[in-house]
Design an enzyme around this catalytic site. Structure first.
Site, PDB file in Angstrom:
ATOM      1  N   GLU A 120       4.258 -11.180  -5.615  1.00  0.00           N
ATOM      2  CA  GLU A 120       3.212 -11.498  -6.871  1.00  0.00           C
ATOM      3  C   GLU A 120       3.381 -11.007  -7.620  1.00  0.00           C
ATOM      4  O   GLU A 120       2.664 -11.273  -9.110  1.00  0.00           O
ATOM      5  CB  GLU A 120       1.821 -10.415  -6.136  1.00  0.00           C
ATOM      6  CG  GLU A 120       1.760  -9.222  -6.043  1.00  0.00           C
ATOM      7  CD  GLU A 120       2.918  -8.429  -4.684  1.00  0.00           C
ATOM      8  OE1 GLU A 120       3.491  -9.506  -3.969  1.00  0.00           O
ATOM      9  OE2 GLU A 120       2.204  -7.738  -4.810  1.00  0.00           O
ATOM     10  N   LYS A 169      -5.432 -10.125 -18.431  1.00  0.00           N
ATOM     11  CA  LYS A 169      -6.607  -9.975 -19.447  1.00  0.00           C
ATOM     12  C   LYS A 169      -6.033 -11.942 -20.276  1.00  0.00           C
ATOM     13  O   LYS A 169      -6.707 -12.402 -20.683  1.00  0.00           O
ATOM     14  CB  LYS A 169      -5.135  -9.630 -20.265  1.00  0.00           C
ATOM     15  CG  LYS A 169      -4.884  -9.833 -22.157  1.00  0.00           C
ATOM     16  CD  LYS A 169      -6.012  -9.008 -22.644  1.00  0.00           C
ATOM     17  CE  LYS A 169      -5.824  -7.610 -22.508  1.00  0.00           C
ATOM     18  NZ  LYS A 169      -7.204  -6.452 -22.638  1.00  0.00           N
ATOM     19  N   SER A 200     -15.170  -3.261 -28.705  1.00  0.00           N
ATOM     20  CA  SER A 200     -14.276  -2.415 -29.215  1.00  0.00           C
ATOM     21  C   SER A 200     -13.203  -3.451 -30.108  1.00  0.00           C
ATOM     22  O   SER A 200     -13.005  -2.505 -31.078  1.00  0.00           O
ATOM     23  CB  SER A 200     -12.853  -2.072 -28.669  1.00  0.00           C
ATOM     24  OG  SER A 200     -12.686  -3.198 -27.833  1.00  0.00           O
ATOM     25  N   GLY A 201     -13.435  -4.650 -29.905  1.00  0.00           N
ATOM     26  CA  GLY A 201     -13.243  -5.196 -30.461  1.00  0.00           C
ATOM     27  C   GLY A 201     -11.653  -5.921 -30.150  1.00  0.00           C
ATOM     28  O   GLY A 201     -11.599  -7.291 -31.076  1.00  0.00           O
ATOM     29  N   GLY A 202     -11.589  -5.209 -29.175  1.00  0.00           N
ATOM     30  CA  GLY A 202     -10.461  -6.063 -28.652  1.00  0.00           C
ATOM     31  C   GLY A 202     -10.744  -7.169 -27.921  1.00  0.00           C
ATOM     32  O   GLY A 202     -12.132  -7.972 -27.911  1.00  0.00           O
ATOM     33  N   VAL A 203      -9.920  -7.403 -27.312  1.00  0.00           N
ATOM     34  CA  VAL A 203      -9.900  -9.447 -27.194  1.00  0.00           C
ATOM     35  C   VAL A 203     -11.507  -9.682 -25.560  1.00  0.00           C
ATOM     36  O   VAL A 203     -11.955  -9.975 -25.363  1.00  0.00           O
ATOM     37  CB  VAL A 203      -9.047  -9.558 -26.288  1.00  0.00           C
ATOM     38  CG1 VAL A 203      -8.877 -11.519 -25.724  1.00  0.00           C
ATOM     39  CG2 VAL A 203      -7.282 -10.096 -26.774  1.00  0.00           C
ATOM     40  N   ASP A 204     -11.149  -8.252 -24.436  1.00  0.00           N
ATOM     41  CA  ASP A 204     -12.022  -8.332 -24.001  1.00  0.00           C
ATOM     42  C   ASP A 204     -13.234  -8.306 -23.750  1.00  0.00           C
ATOM     43  O   ASP A 204     -13.897  -9.047 -23.784  1.00  0.00           O
ATOM     44  CB  ASP A 204     -11.253  -7.294 -22.804  1.00  0.00           C
ATOM     45  CG  ASP A 204     -10.472  -7.407 -22.303  1.00  0.00           C
ATOM     46  OD1 ASP A 204      -9.525  -8.325 -22.521  1.00  0.00           O
ATOM     47  OD2 ASP A 204      -9.492  -5.949 -22.005  1.00  0.00           O
ATOM     48  N   SER A 205     -13.788  -7.540 -24.783  1.00  0.00           N
ATOM     49  CA  SER A 205     -14.898  -7.158 -24.874  1.00  0.00           C
ATOM     50  C   SER A 205     -15.826  -7.790 -25.610  1.00  0.00           C
ATOM     51  O   SER A 205     -16.813  -8.606 -26.397  1.00  0.00           O
ATOM     52  CB  SER A 205     -14.856  -5.759 -26.132  1.00  0.00           C
ATOM     53  OG  SER A 205     -14.986  -5.272 -27.207  1.00  0.00           O
ATOM     54  N   THR A 206     -14.047  -8.481 -26.794  1.00  0.00           N
ATOM     55  CA  THR A 206     -15.452 -10.052 -27.988  1.00  0.00           C
ATOM     56  C   THR A 206     -15.694 -11.127 -26.886  1.00  0.00           C
ATOM     57  O   THR A 206     -16.561 -11.234 -27.207  1.00  0.00           O
ATOM     58  CB  THR A 206     -14.343 -10.157 -28.955  1.00  0.00           C
ATOM     59  OG1 THR A 206     -13.579  -8.798 -29.280  1.00  0.00           O
ATOM     60  CG2 THR A 206     -14.046 -11.049 -30.027  1.00  0.00           C
ATOM     61  N   HIS A 210       7.788  -7.762  -3.643  1.00  0.00           N
ATOM     62  CA  HIS A 210       6.391  -8.584  -4.044  1.00  0.00           C
ATOM     63  C   HIS A 210       6.837  -9.917  -5.015  1.00  0.00           C
ATOM     64  O   HIS A 210       6.746  -9.922  -6.221  1.00  0.00           O
ATOM     65  CB  HIS A 210       5.976  -7.700  -5.220  1.00  0.00           C
ATOM     66  CG  HIS A 210       5.850  -6.320  -4.499  1.00  0.00           C
ATOM     67  ND1 HIS A 210       4.393  -6.112  -3.410  1.00  0.00           N
ATOM     68  CD2 HIS A 210       6.764  -4.585  -4.029  1.00  0.00           C
ATOM     69  CE1 HIS A 210       4.207  -4.723  -3.331  1.00  0.00           C
ATOM     70  NE2 HIS A 210       5.940  -3.905  -3.523  1.00  0.00           N
ATOM     71  N   CYS A 228       5.221  -6.099   1.579  1.00  0.00           N
ATOM     72  CA  CYS A 228       5.718  -5.213   1.590  1.00  0.00           C
ATOM     73  C   CYS A 228       4.698  -4.025   2.897  1.00  0.00           C
ATOM     74  O   CYS A 228       4.867  -3.936   3.376  1.00  0.00           O
ATOM     75  CB  CYS A 228       5.513  -4.403   0.496  1.00  0.00           C
ATOM     76  SG  CYS A 228       6.415  -2.773  -0.268  1.00  0.00           S
ATOM     77  N   TYR A 229       3.856  -2.809   2.636  1.00  0.00           N
ATOM     78  CA  TYR A 229       2.668  -1.944   3.782  1.00  0.00           C
ATOM     79  C   TYR A 229       2.554  -3.295   4.428  1.00  0.00           C
ATOM     80  O   TYR A 229       3.076  -3.632   5.863  1.00  0.00           O
ATOM     81  CB  TYR A 229       1.856  -1.670   2.605  1.00  0.00           C
ATOM     82  CG  TYR A 229       1.450  -0.784   4.213  1.00  0.00           C
ATOM     83  CD1 TYR A 229       1.863   0.840   4.759  1.00  0.00           C
ATOM     84  CD2 TYR A 229       0.395  -1.675   4.848  1.00  0.00           C
ATOM     85  CE1 TYR A 229       1.166   0.496   5.790  1.00  0.00           C
ATOM     86  CE2 TYR A 229      -1.036  -0.605   5.887  1.00  0.00           C
ATOM     87  CZ  TYR A 229       0.255   0.743   5.789  1.00  0.00           C
ATOM     88  OH  TYR A 229      -0.285   1.118   6.844  1.00  0.00           O
ATOM     89  N   GLY A 241       1.316  -1.353   0.289  1.00  0.00           N
ATOM     90  CA  GLY A 241       0.299   0.077   0.135  1.00  0.00           C
ATOM     91  C   GLY A 241       1.032   1.585  -0.737  1.00  0.00           C
ATOM     92  O   GLY A 241       2.546   0.958   0.480  1.00  0.00           O
TER      93      GLY A 241
END
Ligand code: XMP
Length: 507
Positions: free
Chosen positions: A166, A363, A217-223, A164, A77-78, A50
């Protein structure tokens, strides 16, 4: 179901912890530090990093319920500092910051470092540090700048890591988290199919009536989202794609025809480039450009949406990096890096409910869902493309001439990447336009013309990224083609900065 609770102190990387747990097939939930309640299903806690300083009164603390549960705790970390502080240790801020790679030397045996080498490259990002440990705690690893880089209290099963684990730049980070999971004694039984099922259940539960409007949008996520929703809602899904004139070469046409062909999805395409260009005239500040594009998008989209009846929901393919970098989670204090373009603001104006089923995913997890529902690799493998499109890749003022040069150069770069097989190896590659001129010599003539930049990065989560190691010959070949084929370009440069400190996009 048994889970690991990720306690959020506002780190940019909190959801990355949750994502690593999903990678290990562990069910987890993320909860803000000030909303902890009793929960018997929690098998262990991971305290995130944080931006605050842990020993200042009023700053985020560890809820007593966490200590009372007597479950294992891993502070990062924090989280590591606040755990040491509340247990009676000492934290200082001596003005020395430590960002980037550091060598971790393991000092003592710890279940956290089981089966790991004695020296590990780790990723640090902190100003404060622990200088004295509470009673019952011991140092288990150090780095040059942090003599107490990791600690443990084996009796309580409390662990702290200054770095970190992660982020992918920490070697063996996932193994450390897995070792902690072993201490929590929780079973690994959470899969991609479970995630999809959970999403589908939520959508069916939420969308009982009316139609869902999706900004595609035609991008991966919205498709991928369109496909998941199309499968579940059929004709109750209405897809609208706005061509803001900031798309790549032939993009709008390619997206609409390929989705019709591949999944029989009808898309309502709106041509609106004139409006966008008019509003962007003379504007150079990146955040102002983003806001103009975002707001204009909303206006155009809203106008189009009026043509459809019975719309009750607005669906968006928002994924976690979009949320965190716009500090969209108001409950935490993650700092704004850039405001991401989405259709925020629309739901209230149109009195629509917001449906964002991928909000907590990354993603590659969305891609995995795409594969689970058998979408083609051509769609799933597309590099991400930002909502504001080429508007933030033409650095400075956006004009149609600059857009044209950029579109042509970008097309050459992507075509070459695809034909040489590098496209699928890189995570995101694109060309950008720099608003400067440079001298060149073509034939016997001096030219004074524009500069195109190329960027290609490798990343799995888009939170951190390294530059793709493209062969010199290849980059030179692309450069030659661009200067020869795109009128008005005299020079091509290659961006060699990783994220952080740079972001993936230039603006
Ligand atoms: P940055 O530049 O923040 O990019 O390192 C991380 C990822 O997010 C994409 N990006 C956006 N995506 N709307 C989007 O939908 C935006 O406004 C936006 N800005 C950046 C970027 O392309 C990269 O994949």
């Amino acid at each position: 179901m048994k889970k690991v609770l990720v306690v959020d102190y506002g780190s940019q990387y909190t959801q990355l912890i949750a994502r690593r747990l999903r990678e290990l097939n562990i069910y987890s939930e993320v909860t803000p530090w000030d909303e902890i309640s009793n929960d018997d299903e929690v098998a262990g806690f991971i305290l995130s990093g944080g931006p605050e300083t842990s020993n200042i009164k009023g700053n985020p603390t560890i809820n007593q319920l966490i200590f009372d549960s007597k479950k294992p705790i891993l502070g990062i970390c924090y989280g590591m500092q606040v755990l040491a502080h509340q247990e009676g240790g000492k934290i200082i801020n001596d003005g020395k910051k430590e960002f980037g790679n550091a060598k971790l030397i393991i000092k003592d045996w710890s279940s956290l470092f089981n089966n790991l080498p004695n020296q590990i490259d780790v990723w640090m990002s902190h100003g404060d540090k622990v200088v004295a440990l509470p009673e019952g705690y011991e140092v288990i690893a150090s780095s040059d700048n942090s003599p107490i880089a990791a600690y443990q209290n084996l009796e309580k099963n409390y662990f702290g890591l200054q770095f970190h684990p992660e982020v992918t730049h920490t070697n063996h980070g996932l193994a450390m988290i897995e070792n902690f999971i072993q201490v929590c004694e929780i079973q690994k039984n959470w899969s991609s199919e479970d995630i999809l099922e959970q999403i589908e259940q939520r959508v069916t539960g939420d969308v009982q009536e009316g139609k869902v409007l999706l900004a595609l949008s035609g991008g991966v996520d919205s498709t991928v989202l369109a496909s998941v929703l199309h499968k579940q809602l059929g004709k109750r899904l209405v897809c609208v794609m706005v061509d803001h004139g900031l798309l790549r070469k032939d993009e709008a046409q390619n997206v609409t025809s390929s989705l019709k062909e591949k999944i029989n999805l009808d898309i309502n395409l709106v041509h609106a480039s004139d409006i966008f260009l008019r509003k962007l005239k003379g504007v150079t500040d990146p955040e102002t450009k983003r806001k103009i594009i975002g707001n204009t998008f909303i206006e155009v989209f809203e106008e189009e949406a009026k043509k459809f009846e019975d719309i009750k929901w607005l669906a968006q393919g928002t994924i976690y990096p979009d949320v965190i970098e716009s500090a969209g989670n108001s409950k935490t204090k993650a700092k704004v890096i850039k405001s991401h373009h989405n259709v925020g603001g629309l739901p209230e104006r149109m009195q629509l409910k917001l449906l964002e089923p991928f909000r907590m995913l990354f993603k590659d997890e969305v891609r995995r869902i795409g594969r689970t529902i058998n979408l083609s690799e051509e769609i799933i493998g597309r590099h991400p493309f930002p909502g504001p499109g080429l508007g933030i890749r033409v650095i400075g003022e956006v004009t149609s001439d600059r857009l044209h040069k950029l579109r042509e150069a970008d097309h050459i770069f992507l075509t070459e990447l695809k034909s040489s097989g590098f496209y699928n190896k890189a995570s995101q590659a694109y060309a950008f336009y720099l608003p400067i001129k440079s001298v060149g010599v073509v034939g016997d003539n001096r030219i004074y013309a524009d500069v195109i930049g190329l960027r290609s990065v490798d990343t799995s989560d888009f939170m951190t990224a390294k530059v793709t190691n493209l062969p010199n010959d290849f980059v030179q070949h692309v450069s030659t083609r661009i200067v020869n084929e795109v009128q008005g370009v005299s020079r091509v440069v290659y961006d060699i900065t990783s994220k952080p400190p740079a972001t993936i996009e230039w603006e």
